[in-house]
Design a protein around this motif. Structure first.
Motif, PDB file in Angstrom:
ATOM      1  N   PHE A  40      -0.021 -11.513   2.845  1.00  0.00           N
ATOM      2  CA  PHE A  40       1.283 -12.176   2.863  1.00  0.00           C
ATOM      3  C   PHE A  40       2.492 -10.904   3.044  1.00  0.00           C
ATOM      4  O   PHE A  40       3.652 -11.739   3.552  1.00  0.00           O
ATOM      5  CB  PHE A  40       1.345 -13.159   1.553  1.00  0.00           C
ATOM      6  CG  PHE A  40       0.056 -14.270   1.861  1.00  0.00           C
ATOM      7  CD1 PHE A  40       0.640 -15.144   2.748  1.00  0.00           C
ATOM      8  CD2 PHE A  40      -0.435 -13.882   1.223  1.00  0.00           C
ATOM      9  CE1 PHE A  40      -0.525 -16.047   2.924  1.00  0.00           C
ATOM     10  CE2 PHE A  40      -1.648 -15.602   0.945  1.00  0.00           C
ATOM     11  CZ  PHE A  40      -1.485 -15.997   1.987  1.00  0.00           C
ATOM     12  N   HIS A  41       2.609  -9.805   3.136  1.00  0.00           N
ATOM     13  CA  HIS A  41       3.744  -9.132   2.880  1.00  0.00           C
ATOM     14  C   HIS A  41       2.696  -7.292   2.953  1.00  0.00           C
ATOM     15  O   HIS A  41       1.846  -7.319   2.533  1.00  0.00           O
ATOM     16  CB  HIS A  41       4.233  -8.852   2.097  1.00  0.00           C
ATOM     17  CG  HIS A  41       3.831  -8.619   0.657  1.00  0.00           C
ATOM     18  ND1 HIS A  41       3.085  -8.998  -0.721  1.00  0.00           N
ATOM     19  CD2 HIS A  41       4.310  -7.181   0.295  1.00  0.00           C
ATOM     20  CE1 HIS A  41       2.812  -8.284  -0.863  1.00  0.00           C
ATOM     21  NE2 HIS A  41       3.718  -7.169  -1.279  1.00  0.00           N
ATOM     22  N   ALA A  64       3.461 -14.338  -3.615  1.00  0.00           N
ATOM     23  CA  ALA A  64       1.846 -15.933  -3.161  1.00  0.00           C
ATOM     24  C   ALA A  64       1.262 -16.020  -3.739  1.00  0.00           C
ATOM     25  O   ALA A  64       0.322 -15.040  -5.195  1.00  0.00           O
ATOM     26  CB  ALA A  64       1.445 -14.972  -1.926  1.00  0.00           C
ATOM     27  N   ASP A  74      -1.352 -21.423   4.436  1.00  0.00           N
ATOM     28  CA  ASP A  74      -0.742 -21.102   4.626  1.00  0.00           C
ATOM     29  C   ASP A  74      -1.039 -19.474   5.484  1.00  0.00           C
ATOM     30  O   ASP A  74      -0.110 -19.071   6.400  1.00  0.00           O
ATOM     31  CB  ASP A  74      -0.180 -20.405   2.938  1.00  0.00           C
ATOM     32  CG  ASP A  74       0.719 -20.964   2.470  1.00  0.00           C
ATOM     33  OD1 ASP A  74       0.406 -22.345   2.226  1.00  0.00           O
ATOM     34  OD2 ASP A  74       0.905 -20.979   1.112  1.00  0.00           O
ATOM     35  N   GLN A  75      -2.500 -19.419   4.751  1.00  0.00           N
ATOM     36  CA  GLN A  75      -2.611 -18.688   5.825  1.00  0.00           C
ATOM     37  C   GLN A  75      -4.326 -18.376   6.912  1.00  0.00           C
ATOM     38  O   GLN A  75      -3.102 -17.636   8.072  1.00  0.00           O
ATOM     39  CB  GLN A  75      -3.592 -17.455   5.302  1.00  0.00           C
ATOM     40  CG  GLN A  75      -4.449 -16.076   5.010  1.00  0.00           C
ATOM     41  CD  GLN A  75      -4.979 -15.075   6.365  1.00  0.00           C
ATOM     42  OE1 GLN A  75      -5.804 -16.436   6.588  1.00  0.00           O
ATOM     43  NE2 GLN A  75      -5.427 -14.357   6.480  1.00  0.00           N
ATOM     44  N   SER A 246       2.530 -17.982  13.686  1.00  0.00           N
ATOM     45  CA  SER A 246       2.485 -17.512  12.120  1.00  0.00           C
ATOM     46  C   SER A 246       1.557 -16.994  11.676  1.00  0.00           C
ATOM     47  O   SER A 246       2.732 -15.867  10.410  1.00  0.00           O
ATOM     48  CB  SER A 246       1.601 -19.153  12.125  1.00  0.00           C
ATOM     49  OG  SER A 246       1.877 -19.325  10.366  1.00  0.00           O
ATOM     50  N   ARG A 250       3.121 -13.559   8.773  1.00  0.00           N
ATOM     51  CA  ARG A 250       2.745 -13.243   7.568  1.00  0.00           C
ATOM     52  C   ARG A 250       2.879 -11.615   7.131  1.00  0.00           C
ATOM     53  O   ARG A 250       2.591 -11.194   6.574  1.00  0.00           O
ATOM     54  CB  ARG A 250       1.585 -14.024   7.366  1.00  0.00           C
ATOM     55  CG  ARG A 250       1.698 -15.235   7.162  1.00  0.00           C
ATOM     56  CD  ARG A 250       0.476 -15.774   6.475  1.00  0.00           C
ATOM     57  NE  ARG A 250      -0.735 -15.828   7.380  1.00  0.00           N
ATOM     58  CZ  ARG A 250      -0.899 -16.976   7.899  1.00  0.00           C
ATOM     59  NH1 ARG A 250       0.238 -17.187   7.301  1.00  0.00           N
ATOM     60  NH2 ARG A 250      -1.777 -16.886   8.869  1.00  0.00           N
ATOM     61  N   GLN A 251       2.907 -10.822   8.519  1.00  0.00           N
ATOM     62  CA  GLN A 251       2.259  -9.115   8.430  1.00  0.00           C
ATOM     63  C   GLN A 251       3.669  -8.904   8.735  1.00  0.00           C
ATOM     64  O   GLN A 251       4.238  -7.502   7.874  1.00  0.00           O
ATOM     65  CB  GLN A 251       1.835  -8.723   9.885  1.00  0.00           C
ATOM     66  CG  GLN A 251       0.530  -9.468   9.925  1.00  0.00           C
ATOM     67  CD  GLN A 251      -0.152  -8.529   8.602  1.00  0.00           C
ATOM     68  OE1 GLN A 251      -0.063  -7.825   8.218  1.00  0.00           O
ATOM     69  NE2 GLN A 251      -1.207  -9.419   7.904  1.00  0.00           N
ATOM     70  N   ASN A 253       6.677 -10.234   8.200  1.00  0.00           N
ATOM     71  CA  ASN A 253       8.051 -10.968   7.455  1.00  0.00           C
ATOM     72  C   ASN A 253       9.173 -11.294   7.904  1.00  0.00           C
ATOM     73  O   ASN A 253      10.465 -11.598   7.524  1.00  0.00           O
ATOM     74  CB  ASN A 253       8.019 -10.529   5.547  1.00  0.00           C
ATOM     75  CG  ASN A 253       8.708 -10.713   4.774  1.00  0.00           C
ATOM     76  OD1 ASN A 253       7.890 -11.734   4.598  1.00  0.00           O
ATOM     77  ND2 ASN A 253       9.452 -11.000   4.096  1.00  0.00           N
ATOM     78  N   ASP A 274       5.596 -12.434  16.786  1.00  0.00           N
ATOM     79  CA  ASP A 274       6.349 -13.403  16.186  1.00  0.00           C
ATOM     80  C   ASP A 274       7.438 -13.804  16.220  1.00  0.00           C
ATOM     81  O   ASP A 274       8.085 -14.004  15.677  1.00  0.00           O
ATOM     82  CB  ASP A 274       6.645 -12.878  14.256  1.00  0.00           C
ATOM     83  CG  ASP A 274       7.534 -11.373  15.243  1.00  0.00           C
ATOM     84  OD1 ASP A 274       8.231 -11.258  15.849  1.00  0.00           O
ATOM     85  OD2 ASP A 274       8.026 -10.736  13.900  1.00  0.00           O
ATOM     86  N   MET A 294       7.233 -20.475   6.846  1.00  0.00           N
ATOM     87  CA  MET A 294       7.044 -19.262   8.002  1.00  0.00           C
ATOM     88  C   MET A 294       7.921 -17.957   6.632  1.00  0.00           C
ATOM     89  O   MET A 294       7.258 -17.812   5.833  1.00  0.00           O
ATOM     90  CB  MET A 294       6.956 -18.945   8.338  1.00  0.00           C
ATOM     91  CG  MET A 294       5.634 -20.348   8.749  1.00  0.00           C
ATOM     92  SD  MET A 294       5.089 -19.588  10.859  1.00  0.00           S
ATOM     93  CE  MET A 294       6.678 -21.020  11.545  1.00  0.00           C
TER      94      MET A 294
END
Length: 625
Positions: A40-41, A64, A74-75, A246, A250-251, A253, A274, A294
């Motif tokens: 997530f980051h 997370a 979420d993922q 989406s 996540r990559q 942010n 993104d 997101m």
């Protein structure tokens, strides 16, 4: 359909979380747990842990946290029910049967997805055929590669009223109409909605085709045409490219919002993944909620021309009531007349990244728009600016965020009009001009206010007087609404008291009929609550509006007296610093001119100042035991 807590617990117990996460994330065992670099980051040292015994994952870096269902939503970007169904299928569990109406609706939607899927395949086939050569040439000129064309599923709708209808002949005509593929007008034969257009599939969060956007090839209107709302497609609840953006967000942010799907595709061609776009409408509350799920602060990219800035303000207005601590919008303004495609093709992705780096927060976007809306020369024009800005702040439902917006706008207004707020000034109003500016020695008739009257100066209202005021306002909140503008002008030396007053003003403006108990209930979760309670319990404040009153006729009469005294007290506190500022100016003027007219003005203002001081003393004396 009823998913009981017991059923959901059973589902979670049958899923091995490390196996589920390990399909897409490289994990390593660490004792009884597993570790990984957080998906997530971005991080280099693993801080993401998976505990199969307890059935949850947690990242100590970004916070997370969740179970198997949360991982899927979420993922993977699935809805809750889709996540449950997919996990249940793997776990060998039967999802409780839906009620008949829900089952019928789900079956209808599945059938319509068969239609849109078949249409997407047929459109793509047409683009690849000999008839699609002009459209392929158009894409080439736009710099869209074959790989991008395939990734987004580009297609072609021939310039025909019946080609699609005939190609999808296995589906009932009524179903094609319901899916938005055909247009039915009265009793006429339905015909193809999309004709002579480059077709772009619109997908849901799971990547399933639910609608289409079509760009005209050649001349014609409208330039872009979207599918109508259908049981599958609600344009106010859909963001173009969400299925791809989406996981990309996540990559990185971040999430970017542009005006149209061709902007999304141009940025994807340049390596910016993104990005999403609304579908022919201003951003809706539902779309904003999707964006905030997101990232906390999505970046909206709009053209710098009038139309682009109008779109930005529509988005800002829609977002204001929904703001909450930590969640807002930022705005990247593109050069007028240029869209993202123009920028990345002319100057590359780095130039676009530089524009994103200059993105302004929402508060700055509102300020810049309103300041640039017209001249600000007359008092009326300045007052109108203040009204518009505070109107934006008042649209915010969250009390803390609303308070900080009001404060930010007030500070900017003071700076813009080159008139520092009284409490920000370090110069007392009776201070003489700086050395070297006097032409004459000071006249003996010119005396600064006595020390006993200096408790209300431009450096801030004295602490006892401010405490008395706030204590009175806490007991009688109705005075806040009556004196909103006057109280906002007060010179407050203590920042904690200034913050408490601003919060109380915001609450009073949003809550009619507020009493002491109701005000305290709203203040309780805020950091200013302790200060408020200290002021309410303080002893030694000799004003009628600081007394605790019991019920009864005498109390009712005393309450009326307290309210009258409080109104007069506010008037004195607001007026005296302004009179003293004018007195300082008159004193300085008379020192320069030494004329009788200047002396008369100075003496008149001094008399007004002394009268206000006597009124203040009388208010205090009237409530002493």
């Amino acid at each position: 359909m009823t998913l009981t807590p017991q059923w959901l617990d059973e589902l979670r117990s049958r899923v091995t979380l490390s196996t589920l996460i390990g399909r897409t994330v490289k994990i390593t065992r660490a004792g009884r747990e597993y570790k990984a670099c957080c998906p997530f980051h971005n991080e280099k040292t693993p801080s993401f842990t998976i505990n199969d015994e307890k059935g949850f994952y947690h990242c100590f870096g970004c916070g997370a946290h969740g179970d198997a269902i949360r991982w899927m939503t979420d993922q993977r970007g699935l809805s809750f029910m889709d996540a449950v169904k997919e996990l249940a299928a793997e776990a060998g569990m039967d999802v409780p049967a839906p009620d008949p109406r829900a089952a019928k609706k789900a079956e209808a939607q599945a059938s319509l997805r068969d239609v849109t899927h078949a249409a997407a395949a047929w459109f793509a086939q047409q683009l690849s055929s000999s008839n699609g050569a002009p459209a392929r040439e158009y894409l080439k000129k736009r710099g869209i590669s074959d790989a991008t064309r395939t990734a987004f599923g580009f297609g072609l709708a021939p310039d025909s009223r019946s080609a699609l209808k005939e190609a999808l002949g296995k589906f009932p005509t009524a179903m094609l109409v319901e899916a938005g593929m055909l247009i039915a007008v009265d009793d006429k034969e339905p015909y193809d909605r999309f004709r002579g257009r480059l077709m772009i599939p619109i997908r849901d969060a799971r990547g399933r085709v639910i609608a289409f956007g079509g760009r005209i090839l050649g001349d014609g209107e409208p330039k872009y045409l979207n599918s109508p709302d259908t049981p599958l497609f609600d344009k106010g609840r859909t963001l173009f490219n969400l299925d791809k953006a989406s996981p990309a967000s996540r990559q990185t942010n971040r999430i970017l919002v542009v005006e149209g799907y061709m902007d999304v595709i141009a940025l994807a061609e340049a390596g910016v993944a993104d990005v999403v776009a609304p579908l022919g409408t201003a951003l809706t509350e539902n779309q904003l909620a999707m964006l905030w799920r997101m990232v906390p602060v999505p970046i909206l990219c709009f053209d710098g021309d009038a139309a682009g800035q109008k779109a930005a303000m529509r988005a800002a207005a829609r977002a204001l009531p929904l703001l909450r601590p930590g969640f807002s919008l930022a705005f990247a303004t593109l050069p007028a007349g240029q869209d993202p495609d123009d920028i990345v093709r002319a100057r590359g992705a780095d130039a676009f990244a530089a524009l994103l780096g200059d993105a302004q927060p929402l508060v700055e976007q509102l300020w810049a728009h309103e300041v640039g809306a017209g001249p600000l020369v007359t008092p009326e024009e300045r007052a109108a600016l203040k009204t518009r800005l505070l109107g934006h702040a008042d649209a915010i439902e969250d009390a803390d965020v609303r308070h900080h917006y009001r404060e930010a706008f007030r500070e900017r207004l003071d700076a813009l009009f080159a008139r520092a707020r009284p409490e920000r000034s370090s110069r007392v109003p009776w201070a003489p001009p700086q050395r070297g500016t006097r032409r004459f020695a000071p006249d003996p008739r010119l005396q600064p206010p006595g020390a006993e009257t200096r408790s209300i100066g431009a450096a801030g209202i004295g602490a006892p007087y401010m405490a008395a005021l706030l204590g009175g306002l806490l007991r009688y909140p109705a005075a806040l609404r009556r004196h909103d503008e006057a109280l906002a002008r007060l010179a407050i030396g203590n920042p904690a008291d200034a913050e408490l007053l601003d919060v109380m003003l915001d609450i009073a403006n949003a809550q009619e009929g507020l009493d002491c108990e109701g005000l305290l209930a709203i203040l309780e979760p805020m950091k200013v609550y302790n200060r408020a309670m200290t002021l309410l319990r303080a002893d030694g404040m000799h004003f009628s509006f600081n007394r605790r009153l019991e019920d009864g006729e005498e109390a009712a009469e005393a309450r009326e007296t307290a309210l009258r005294d409080l109104d007069e007290y506010i008037g004195v506190l607001v007026t005296q610093p302004e009179i003293r500022a004018r007195l300082a100016e008159a004193t300085a003027d008379f020192q320069r001119t030494m004329d009788d007219e200047g002396l008369a003005r100075q003496q008149k203002l001094r008399a007004m100042d002394e009268d206000l001081t006597r009124r203040l003393a009388a208010l205090s004396d009237s409530s002493r035991d």
